[in-house]
Enzyme design. Structure first.
Site, PDB file in Angstrom:
ATOM      1  N   LYS A 182       8.652  -8.426  10.916  1.00 53.20           N
ATOM      2  CA  LYS A 182       9.464  -9.406  10.226  1.00 53.20           C
ATOM      3  C   LYS A 182      10.450 -10.103  11.168  1.00 53.20           C
ATOM      4  CE  LYS A 182       9.841  -6.409   6.192  1.00 53.20           C
ATOM      5  NZ  LYS A 182      10.871  -5.594   5.446  1.00 53.20           N
ATOM      6  N   GLY A 183      10.751  -9.458  12.290  1.00 50.61           N
ATOM      7  CA  GLY A 183      11.867  -9.902  13.110  1.00 50.61           C
ATOM      8  C   GLY A 183      11.824 -11.358  13.551  1.00 50.61           C
ATOM      9  N   GLU A 217       7.888 -13.737  19.237  1.00 51.71           N
ATOM     10  CA  GLU A 217       8.623 -12.495  18.990  1.00 51.71           C
ATOM     11  C   GLU A 217      10.121 -12.738  19.082  1.00 51.71           C
ATOM     12  OE1 GLU A 217       8.736  -9.727  17.839  1.00 51.71           O
ATOM     13  OE2 GLU A 217       7.210  -8.333  18.479  1.00 51.71           O
ATOM     14  N   ASP A 245      11.920  -5.288  23.967  1.00 48.67           N
ATOM     15  CA  ASP A 245      12.837  -4.191  24.298  1.00 48.67           C
ATOM     16  C   ASP A 245      12.068  -3.234  25.211  1.00 48.67           C
ATOM     17  OD1 ASP A 245      14.454  -1.767  23.968  1.00 48.67           O
ATOM     18  OD2 ASP A 245      15.480  -2.815  22.372  1.00 48.67           O
ATOM     19  N   LYS A 276      15.370  -7.859  26.556  1.00 46.40           N
ATOM     20  CA  LYS A 276      16.298  -6.779  26.914  1.00 46.40           C
ATOM     21  C   LYS A 276      15.652  -5.968  28.043  1.00 46.40           C
ATOM     22  CE  LYS A 276      18.209  -4.565  23.316  1.00 46.40           C
ATOM     23  NZ  LYS A 276      18.337  -3.438  22.333  1.00 46.40           N
ATOM     24  N   PHE A 303      22.093  -2.563  20.917  1.00 45.43           N
ATOM     25  CA  PHE A 303      21.244  -2.742  19.742  1.00 45.43           C
ATOM     26  C   PHE A 303      21.798  -3.919  18.961  1.00 45.43           C
ATOM     27  CE2 PHE A 303      19.307  -1.937  15.642  1.00 45.43           C
ATOM     28  CZ  PHE A 303      18.021  -1.625  16.031  1.00 45.43           C
ATOM     29  N   ARG A 339      19.247  -9.361   8.676  1.00 48.65           N
ATOM     30  CA  ARG A 339      18.258 -10.352   9.126  1.00 48.65           C
ATOM     31  C   ARG A 339      18.706 -11.775   8.798  1.00 48.65           C
ATOM     32  NH1 ARG A 339      13.377  -7.690  10.543  1.00 48.65           N
ATOM     33  NH2 ARG A 339      12.887  -5.857   9.311  1.00 48.65           N
TER      34      ARG A 339
HETATM   35  O1  PRP Z   1       9.720  -4.027  22.796  1.00 44.15           O
HETATM   36  P1  PRP Z   1       9.783  -3.064  21.645  1.00 44.15           P
HETATM   37  O2  PRP Z   1      10.594  -1.843  21.973  1.00 44.15           O
HETATM   38  O3  PRP Z   1       8.438  -2.729  21.099  1.00 44.15           O
HETATM   39  O4  PRP Z   1      10.647  -3.764  20.493  1.00 44.15           O
HETATM   40  C1  PRP Z   1      10.383  -5.038  19.998  1.00 44.15           C
HETATM   41  C2  PRP Z   1       9.951  -5.024  18.565  1.00 44.15           C
HETATM   42  O5  PRP Z   1      10.887  -4.308  17.769  1.00 44.15           O
HETATM   43  C3  PRP Z   1      11.221  -5.074  16.632  1.00 44.15           C
HETATM   44  O6  PRP Z   1      10.325  -4.851  15.577  1.00 44.15           O
HETATM   45  P2  PRP Z   1      10.489  -3.660  14.516  1.00 44.15           P
HETATM   46  O7  PRP Z   1       9.570  -2.540  14.832  1.00 44.15           O
HETATM   47  O8  PRP Z   1      11.936  -3.313  14.373  1.00 44.15           O
HETATM   48  O9  PRP Z   1       9.950  -4.335  13.184  1.00 44.15           O
HETATM   49  P3  PRP Z   1      10.534  -5.632  12.436  1.00 44.15           P
HETATM   50  O10 PRP Z   1      10.167  -6.825  13.284  1.00 44.15           O
HETATM   51  O11 PRP Z   1       9.817  -5.640  11.124  1.00 44.15           O
HETATM   52  O12 PRP Z   1      12.013  -5.457  12.295  1.00 44.15           O
HETATM   53  C4  PRP Z   1      11.082  -6.489  17.125  1.00 44.15           C
HETATM   54  O13 PRP Z   1      10.882  -7.378  16.042  1.00 44.15           O
HETATM   55  C5  PRP Z   1       9.891  -6.424  18.030  1.00 44.15           C
HETATM   56  O14 PRP Z   1       8.687  -6.618  17.324  1.00 44.15           O
HETATM   57  O1  HPA Z   2      18.165  -4.336  19.733  1.00 44.53           O
HETATM   58  C1  HPA Z   2      17.372  -4.302  18.759  1.00 44.53           C
HETATM   59  N1  HPA Z   2      17.797  -4.518  17.493  1.00 44.53           N
HETATM   60  C2  HPA Z   2      16.965  -4.493  16.424  1.00 44.53           C
HETATM   61  N2  HPA Z   2      15.670  -4.263  16.513  1.00 44.53           N
HETATM   62  C3  HPA Z   2      15.179  -4.046  17.738  1.00 44.53           C
HETATM   63  N3  HPA Z   2      13.909  -3.794  18.124  1.00 44.53           N
HETATM   64  C4  HPA Z   2      13.931  -3.670  19.424  1.00 44.53           C
HETATM   65  N4  HPA Z   2      15.179  -3.822  19.931  1.00 44.53           N
HETATM   66  C5  HPA Z   2      15.982  -4.060  18.875  1.00 44.53           C
END
Ligand code: PRP
Ligand code: HPA
Length: 282
Positions: free
Chosen positions: A140-141, A200, A204, A232, A253, A266
């Site tokens: 969803k991010g 994206e 991270d 990041k 975070f 969000r």
């Molecule tokens: O590089 P990484 O450590 O893999 O982190 C990045 C991912 O983490 C978050 O998704 P999340 O799993 O929180 O799902 P969301 O998008 O539904 O919030 C963000 O939206 C990326 O997709």
């Molecule tokens: O810093 C963060 N915040 C929220 N979601 C995330 N997923 C990867 N890194 C982050």
């Protein structure tokens, strides 16, 4: 000073090849100009500038005579002058919403995000002007970043599709599980022979994007590129470099602009960090 700025209206936001300036007219007629260095593909922000630009919140012309407490929805359509900003200018949404009470500090202001997203749209547009493009937002991010970005992709690609699918690895915590879960919304046939741009919100550890790029390649995409709003680097576990990056992200975070902590925040138009007392530690 802050009060003064809060009462100001943003008059223009100019972009040059190597700097970005916010110019504001303050009630007492003085001008404030802030610049940030913009180097190549990645915007190197300066913390003090970001904090300063955060407080530049302008009121919509139609709100000028309204008390700040009056909700926007009480304005009728006729109250909103239809001013379309030129495509080359960042989209400044004049608003004056208070910072969310659980947010510690704003790291990337709404104005700064909008300016950078517009810039990324133009870079992407230039690269795809002679090809078709399938923009795939990762839910969803990236929902907010994707919907803002596609409006700025210009010159227009020969044809452009926009789609989304869901991938997640964080659950309700602040650390990656390392396992990227995809739901059934992803269909391999949908990307075969297409030029795919994965969108994206944040890179991270790199787990999610390295998995998703491999998935697109397995599905037979003609090409795969990645646009990530935030990078990041300090947290990387798997080497990964996006093709289009909005900002380098500090090792915190962060939440807002589509990005959540346990599904909250969000909706915020800016990106910030959550106050420690609202983070649950196991
Ligand atoms: O590089 P990484 O450590 O893999 O982190 C990045 C991912 O983490 C978050 O998704 P999340 O799993 O929180 O799902 P969301 O998008 O539904 O919030 C963000 O939206 C990326 O997709
Ligand atoms: O810093 C963060 N915040 C929220 N979601 C995330 N997923 C990867 N890194 C982050």
């Amino acid at each position: 000073m802050t009060d003064n700025i809060m009462q100001s209206s943003a008059k223009s936001c100019r972009r040059g090849p190597s700097r970005l300036s916010f110019i504001c007219t303050v009630r007492n007629k003085s001008y404030i100009s802030m610049t940030t260095n913009n180097s190549g593909g990645c915007f190197n922000f300066q913390q003090h500038v970001l904090h300063a630009s955060t407080s530049i919140t302008a009121r919509h012309p139609a709100q000028r005579h309204l008390p700040f407490s009056q909700p926007l929805r009480s304005l009728s359509r006729a109250d909103h002058p239809l001013e379309t900003p030129p495509h080359s200018q960042p989209n400044l949404h004049p608003r004056r919403l208070p910072i969310h009470p659980e947010i510690n500090s704003v790291i990337f202001s709404e104005e700064l995000i909008q300016a950078r997203v517009a810039e990324l749209g133009r870079l992407i547009g230039q690269d795809y002007q002679r090809s078709d493009l399938l923009v795939l937002g990762v839910l969803k991010g990236a929902f907010m970043f994707t919907t803002d970005l596609v409006r700025h992709i210009y010159p227009y690609p020969a044809s452009m599709e926009v789609d989304f699918f869901k991938a997640s690895s964080y659950g309700a915590g602040t650390t990656s599980s390392g396992v990227v879960q995809l739901d059934s919304s992803f269909k391999k046939e949908g990307v075969r022979d297409k030029h795919v741009l994965l969108v994206e919100d944040i890179i991270d550890t790199g787990h999610t994007l390295s998995r998703l790029v491999a998935l697109m390649e397995e599905a037979g995409a003609a090409s795969v590129r990645v646009a990530a709003l935030l990078d990041k680097k300090a947290r990387r576990r798997i080497p990964f470099q996006a093709d289009y990056t909005g900002f380098e992200c500090p090792d915190e975070f962060i939440v807002g602009y589509g990005i959540d902590y346990a599904e909250k925040y969000r909706n915020l138009p800016y990106i910030g960090s959550v106050k420690e007392e609202f983070i649950k530690h196991d």
